[in-house]
Design a protein around this motif. Structure first.
Motif, short mmCIF file in Angstrom:
data_model
loop_
_atom_site.label_atom_id
_atom_site.label_comp_id
_atom_site.label_asym_id
_atom_site.label_seq_id
_atom_site.Cartn_x
_atom_site.Cartn_y
_atom_site.Cartn_z
N GLY A 59 -16.95 -15.53 0.79
CA GLY A 59 -16.48 -16.87 0.46
C GLY A 59 -17.16 -17.96 1.25
N LEU A 60 -18.24 -17.64 1.93
CA LEU A 60 -18.98 -18.64 2.68
C LEU A 60 -20.21 -19.04 1.86
CD1 LEU A 60 -18.62 -16.90 6.16
CD2 LEU A 60 -17.17 -18.67 5.16
N ASP A 61 -21.35 -19.30 2.51
CA ASP A 61 -22.58 -19.57 1.75
C ASP A 61 -23.76 -18.93 2.48
OD1 ASP A 61 -23.43 -21.27 3.80
OD2 ASP A 61 -22.87 -23.09 2.75
N PRO A 62 -24.90 -18.79 1.81
CA PRO A 62 -26.06 -18.14 2.44
C PRO A 62 -26.54 -18.84 3.71
CG PRO A 62 -26.38 -18.29 0.07
CD PRO A 62 -25.16 -19.11 0.39
N LEU A 63 -26.27 -20.14 3.85
CA LEU A 63 -26.69 -20.85 5.05
C LEU A 63 -26.02 -20.27 6.29
CD1 LEU A 63 -28.28 -23.18 6.32
CD2 LEU A 63 -26.35 -24.70 5.79
N VAL A 64 -24.78 -19.82 6.14
CA VAL A 64 -24.08 -19.17 7.26
C VAL A 64 -24.81 -17.89 7.65
CG1 VAL A 64 -21.94 -18.11 8.05
CG2 VAL A 64 -21.85 -20.15 6.59
N GLY A 65 -25.26 -17.14 6.64
CA GLY A 65 -26.01 -15.92 6.93
C GLY A 65 -27.32 -16.21 7.64
N VAL A 66 -28.04 -17.23 7.18
CA VAL A 66 -29.30 -17.63 7.82
C VAL A 66 -29.06 -18.02 9.27
CG1 VAL A 66 -31.08 -19.42 7.86
CG2 VAL A 66 -30.46 -18.35 5.70
N ALA A 67 -28.04 -18.85 9.49
CA ALA A 67 -27.75 -19.32 10.85
C ALA A 67 -27.33 -18.17 11.77
CB ALA A 67 -26.64 -20.38 10.80
N ALA A 113 -28.12 -19.09 -5.34
CA ALA A 113 -27.31 -18.16 -4.56
C ALA A 113 -26.35 -17.40 -5.47
CB ALA A 113 -26.53 -18.92 -3.49
N GLU A 114 -25.77 -18.11 -6.44
CA GLU A 114 -24.85 -17.46 -7.39
C GLU A 114 -25.58 -16.38 -8.19
OE1 GLU A 114 -21.39 -16.52 -9.17
OE2 GLU A 114 -21.54 -18.17 -7.70
N LYS A 115 -26.80 -16.70 -8.60
CA LYS A 115 -27.58 -15.75 -9.38
C LYS A 115 -27.97 -14.52 -8.54
CE LYS A 115 -31.84 -15.39 -12.12
NZ LYS A 115 -33.05 -16.12 -12.59
N ALA A 116 -28.33 -14.77 -7.26
CA ALA A 116 -28.80 -13.68 -6.40
C ALA A 116 -27.66 -12.85 -5.84
CB ALA A 116 -29.64 -14.25 -5.26
N TYR A 117 -26.54 -13.50 -5.49
CA TYR A 117 -25.48 -12.80 -4.75
C TYR A 117 -24.15 -12.73 -5.47
CZ TYR A 117 -28.86 -14.09 -1.14
OH TYR A 117 -30.01 -14.28 -0.42
N GLY A 118 -24.10 -13.29 -6.70
CA GLY A 118 -22.84 -13.28 -7.44
C GLY A 118 -22.31 -11.88 -7.69
N LYS A 129 -32.59 -17.69 -0.16
CA LYS A 129 -32.46 -18.73 -1.20
C LYS A 129 -31.97 -20.05 -0.63
CE LYS A 129 -33.43 -15.37 -4.01
NZ LYS A 129 -34.82 -15.16 -4.45
N VAL A 130 -32.46 -20.40 0.57
CA VAL A 130 -32.10 -21.67 1.21
C VAL A 130 -33.39 -22.46 1.44
CG1 VAL A 130 -31.11 -22.77 3.26
CG2 VAL A 130 -30.07 -20.68 2.35
N ASP A 131 -33.41 -23.72 1.03
CA ASP A 131 -34.59 -24.56 1.22
C ASP A 131 -34.78 -24.90 2.69
OD1 ASP A 131 -35.10 -24.57 -1.45
OD2 ASP A 131 -34.26 -26.56 -1.83
N TYR A 132 -36.05 -25.07 3.08
CA TYR A 132 -36.32 -25.46 4.46
C TYR A 132 -35.68 -26.81 4.79
CZ TYR A 132 -38.64 -27.23 8.58
OH TYR A 132 -38.88 -27.77 9.82
N ALA A 133 -35.75 -27.76 3.85
CA ALA A 133 -35.18 -29.09 4.10
C ALA A 133 -33.68 -29.00 4.39
CB ALA A 133 -35.44 -30.00 2.90
N THR A 134 -32.98 -28.11 3.71
CA THR A 134 -31.55 -27.91 3.94
C THR A 134 -31.31 -27.35 5.33
OG1 THR A 134 -31.17 -27.52 1.58
CG2 THR A 134 -29.48 -26.72 3.10
N TRP A 135 -32.12 -26.36 5.69
CA TRP A 135 -31.96 -25.77 7.03
C TRP A 135 -32.26 -26.81 8.11
CZ3 TRP A 135 -29.79 -22.47 9.98
CH2 TRP A 135 -30.28 -22.25 11.27
N PHE A 136 -33.29 -27.60 7.92
CA PHE A 136 -33.64 -28.61 8.91
C PHE A 136 -32.50 -29.63 9.07
CE2 PHE A 136 -35.45 -32.57 10.40
CZ PHE A 136 -36.29 -32.15 11.43
N LYS A 137 -31.96 -30.08 7.93
CA LYS A 137 -30.90 -31.08 7.96
C LYS A 137 -29.67 -30.56 8.69
CE LYS A 137 -28.81 -32.07 4.09
NZ LYS A 137 -28.53 -32.60 2.72
N TRP A 138 -29.35 -29.27 8.49
CA TRP A 138 -28.19 -28.71 9.17
C TRP A 138 -28.52 -28.30 10.61
CZ3 TRP A 138 -26.89 -24.15 11.62
CH2 TRP A 138 -25.54 -23.97 11.91
N GLY A 139 -29.67 -27.69 10.81
CA GLY A 139 -29.98 -27.09 12.11
C GLY A 139 -30.45 -28.05 13.18
N ILE A 140 -30.94 -29.24 12.82
CA ILE A 140 -31.53 -30.13 13.83
C ILE A 140 -30.52 -30.55 14.87
CG2 ILE A 140 -31.13 -32.24 12.48
CD1 ILE A 140 -34.20 -31.38 14.69
#
Length: 592
Positions: free
Chosen positions: A255-263, A345-350, A562-573
């Motif tokens: 119930g989370l999202d792939p960004l949590v997995g990446v982090a 993400a839905e397509k890959a992990y649904g 399936k996470v864009d670099y720009a999304t990771w940068f915006k969250w991770g900075i």
């Protein structure tokens, strides 16, 4: 008469792809190489003579050295002056000592030099380097005098302007530089596809999420801690790429999202690498470089600094990841993912999501598949750990028969072969047949081409840096600029310098090899802490490898999840900025 434009619709600006971001960086590096001063060249210094005369206890003239003074015959040494010392520490010995006046345990040499110890090494003394070195404006002019391959760049003199073909070839050469990890990722893709065909992983993740319901945050903290241990001990960052699909799928199913997995993976392993304690590819390389440069340091203090950096950075990372996970679980709309990323993400992990009526149950073959799959990754981790660096030789004599290298000496080629073997075993267990196995494996390898390409392009920036000597120019001249600063300014500025350098040279061992012999002697000369200077290099590099697009582990892992670099940068900075501030405070405190 004229219709007004409807301005209620918001314009959506498409984010640049990872490929475009890195290519822009490569082009900027090429332009920069023409703006900075042009490099100068000089004759390459002569190689040190390796020949030496080892004198053991049985080869002394007179009595054995432990029995009192004895003479050593130097007639076999053709070149004088010579240097004499213990086999592991050769140094010049000066002063004339008359025969019979040496202290017990020492030996009088026939030319009047004195040394002590049971085993001596006698070798030609280093040749004095002339104060003035002839320099040349171009490599061609230098090689006309000193021959092809007989010239080196004058440290810090400048850069070699990048030709158009060098800029264009950088990503291609980056592919050649990343061929080992590329093959590893293709084999991993094939393995995952074979496993996916059995639905064992899909069912297993559903069961795991079912068992961990309400305890997802404990799982996040536990995984981050485990990955950080692997990171601090042997630099488990690039090797972590194989786990992104698994952890991203698990977090999505929870119930989370792939960004949590990446982090979870990247910040876990990355903070461990940032605070490398016994990691031979980061702290180990830095310590070795200090030894070679003759810089004094305290290894215990270096490790203590690393431990504090590791644990404080990990605590910050855990706080941000778990807070974000709770936020997403409460409100799906609070995710950082774009609509396109959520659809991907839905397509890959649904398929990993468990419906209310779905009761997940593993068959016997699926259980056997998961056991083999778990052993596959466990053996891979054991294979990557450089046991020999820690004095452990347990695996040397009996584990090299399969890949040609024992566990502990593995790199990506050996791991790739291991993945292929385990994929075949899983196919046999599930009776997939030759055609079924080959089709699944090839399809899985094919799915990884995009990941491989982004890693290759990321390596291209480092290739261009080396070809133009930009890395050498920046580090040498920055070191000179740091000489005139007080220690409380030296420490943070040295850290920030290596933050910039790490964007261009993301390799921890590469940066440590390049920078440590230049920066730590400066710190030693000024009376500053060399321990702090070394860990500034290691921690700054680890920090940047949490966010930089030139790091193959980041770009490859994001592509898999399936996470864009720009999304990771915006969250991770924000996370990276907080860790950087704490790192600088810790380093400054240890310099007091």
């Amino acid at each position: 008469m004229f219709k007004k434009k409807n301005r209620s619709k918001k314009r959506t600006r498409a984010m640049l792809s990872a490929y475009s971001i890195i290519m822009i960086l490569i082009i900027l590096l090429g332009i920069l190489s023409h703006v900075l001063p042009k490099a100068k060249y000089m004759a390459a210094p002569p190689e040190e003579e390796e020949a030496s005369i080892e004198v053991g206890p049985g080869e002394w003239e007179g009595e054995a050295p432990t029995g009192g003074p004895a003479e050593v015959n130097l007639e076999d040494s053709e070149s004088l002056p010579v240097q004499v010392g213990l086999a592991d520490e050769v140094k010049p010995v000066e002063g004339e000592v008359a025969e019979g006046e040496a202290a017990e345990g020492e030996a009088v040499l026939t030319d009047g030099m004195v040394a002590s110890g049971e085993e001596m090494v006698i070798s030609p003394a280093p040749t004095d380097v002339p104060d003035e070195v002839e320099t040349f404006e171009t490599l061609e002019a230098c090689e006309e005098v000193n021959g092809e391959g007989g010239c080196v760049i004058v440290d810090g003199s400048g850069v070699e302007g990048a030709a158009l073909h060098q800029v264009l070839m950088a990503p291609i050469l980056g592919f050649a530089d990343a061929i080992d990890v590329s093959i590893f990722i293709m084999m991993m893709g094939g393995l995952l596809a074979v496993v996916a065909k059995t639905k064992a992983l899909e069912t297993g993740i559903k069961l795991l999420v079912q068992k961990l319901h309400g305890k997802e945050y404990i799982l996040i903290a536990l995984l981050m801690f485990i990955f950080s241990i692997l990171g601090t001990t042997y630099g488990f960052l690039e090797e972590s790429v194989g786990f992104y699909i698994l952890i991203a799928a698990t977090m999505f199913a929870a119930g989370l999202d792939p960004l949590v997995g990446v982090a979870t993976i990247l910040l876990g392993a990355g903070t461990g690498v940032l605070g490398s304690t016994i990691n031979p590819f980061a702290t180990g390389v830095a310590i070795s470089a200090m030894k070679d440069a003759g810089v004094e340091f305290n290894q215990g203090t270096v490790i203590l600094i690393a431990v504090v950096l590791w644990l404080t950075s990990l605590a910050i990372a855990m706080f941000f990841v778990i807070r974000y996970a709770k936020k997403v679980q409460r409100d799906k709309g609070s995710t950082f993912l774009s609509l396109r990323e959520k659809a991907a993400a839905e397509k890959a992990y649904g398929k990993y999501l468990k419906s209310h009526d779905d009761v997940a149950k593993l068959s016997g073959r699926q259980i056997a598949t998961l056991i083999v799959f778990g052993i596959t990754f466990l053996v891979m981790i054991v294979g990557f750990v450089p046991w020999g660096e820690f004095g452990i030789t347990f695996f040397d004599s009996w584990t090299g028969w399969l890949t040609g290298e024992p566990l502990g000496n593995w790199w990506f080629y050996e791991a790739a072969l291991w993945f292929l073997i385990c994929a075949i075993i899983i196919a046999i267990v599930n009776r997939q047949g030759e055609h079924g196995f080959v089709d699944a494996f090839v399809d899985g390898a094919d799915d990884m081409i995009g990941v491989i390409l982004v890693i290759a392009v990321a390596r291209g920036a480092s290739v261009l840096m080396t070809e133009t000597s930009l890395d050498n120019f920046i580090i040498v001249n920055a070191a000179e600029g740091l000489r005139n600063l007080p220690e409380m300014a030296f420490v943070p500025l040295n850290y920030l310098l290596h933050v910039v350098l790490s964007v261009l040279v993301p390799s921890s061992s590469g940066l440590a090899t390049l920078s440590t012999p230049i920066i730590t002697p400066v710190a030693a000369t000024l009376g500053y802490s060399t321990n702090v200077a070394a860990m500034s290099i290691v921690s700054a590099n680890g920090l940047v490898n949490l966010i930089t697009p030139t790091c193959g582990a980041i770009m490859g892992g994001l592509a898999l999840a399936k996470v864009d670099y720009a999304t990771w940068f915006k969250w991770g900075i924000r996370v990276v900025a907080c860790i950087a501030v704490v790192n600088i405070i810790v380093l400054c405190l240890f310099s007091l």
